[in-house]
Design an enzyme around this catalytic site. Structure first.
Site, short mmCIF file in Angstrom:
data_model
loop_
_atom_site.label_atom_id
_atom_site.label_comp_id
_atom_site.label_asym_id
_atom_site.label_seq_id
_atom_site.Cartn_x
_atom_site.Cartn_y
_atom_site.Cartn_z
N GLU A 12 0.83 -1.21 0.00
CA GLU A 12 0.00 0.00 0.00
C GLU A 12 0.86 1.26 0.00
OE1 GLU A 12 -2.83 1.97 -0.90
OE2 GLU A 12 -3.66 0.09 -0.15
N LYS A 19 -0.82 2.88 -12.59
CA LYS A 19 -1.58 2.94 -11.34
C LYS A 19 -2.40 1.67 -11.12
CE LYS A 19 -2.07 7.93 -10.70
NZ LYS A 19 -3.07 9.02 -10.53
N ASP A 20 -2.96 1.13 -12.19
CA ASP A 20 -3.75 -0.10 -12.07
C ASP A 20 -2.88 -1.28 -11.64
OD1 ASP A 20 -5.99 1.32 -12.81
OD2 ASP A 20 -6.15 0.41 -14.81
#
Length: 114
Positions: free
Chosen positions: A59, A84-85
């Site tokens: 994360e 980003k994906d």
């Protein structure tokens, strides 16, 4: 050497300023509380700690990648979307592995109580 640790702790503190990272820390606290209630074995604690570290690390790295991409461009860009994906997918993969680990540990503890 001490400056490197100061920078690392500052990074953790900065990470806590981001909602998604903070949520992972809150979920980690819940996992630790559940582990205390279930009286996990040493091996189970090792698995839980590794999963917590893996998810929080993923994360935090995802947050960094998003920030770097946003520095590059805030406009819609298909290449940035893919980046980003993929980073978000890494968090999902780590979270899924942690969830399966939790389910296995929970099943073992519930089996003894049925």
């Amino acid at each position: 050497m001490i400056n490197k640790f100061k920078a690392a702790f500052a990074g953790i503190a900065d990470g806590l300023g981001h909602r998604s990272v903070r949520i992972q820390y809150e979920l980690a606290a819940c996992a630790i509380a559940a582990g205390c209630i279930m009286k996990l074995t040493a091996g189970e604690w090792v698995a839980v700690i590794i999963c917590i570290g893996m998810v929080i690390t993923a994360e935090m790295l995802n947050t960094c990648i998003e920030k770097i991409c946003d520095m590059y461009s805030t406009e819609i860009d298909a290449r940035i979307k893919v980046i980003k994906d993929i980073a978000a997918g890494a968090v999902l993969a780590a979270s899924a592995a942690a969830l399966v680990t939790a389910m296995v540990i929970l099943a073992v503890h519930l089996k003894g109580n049925i």
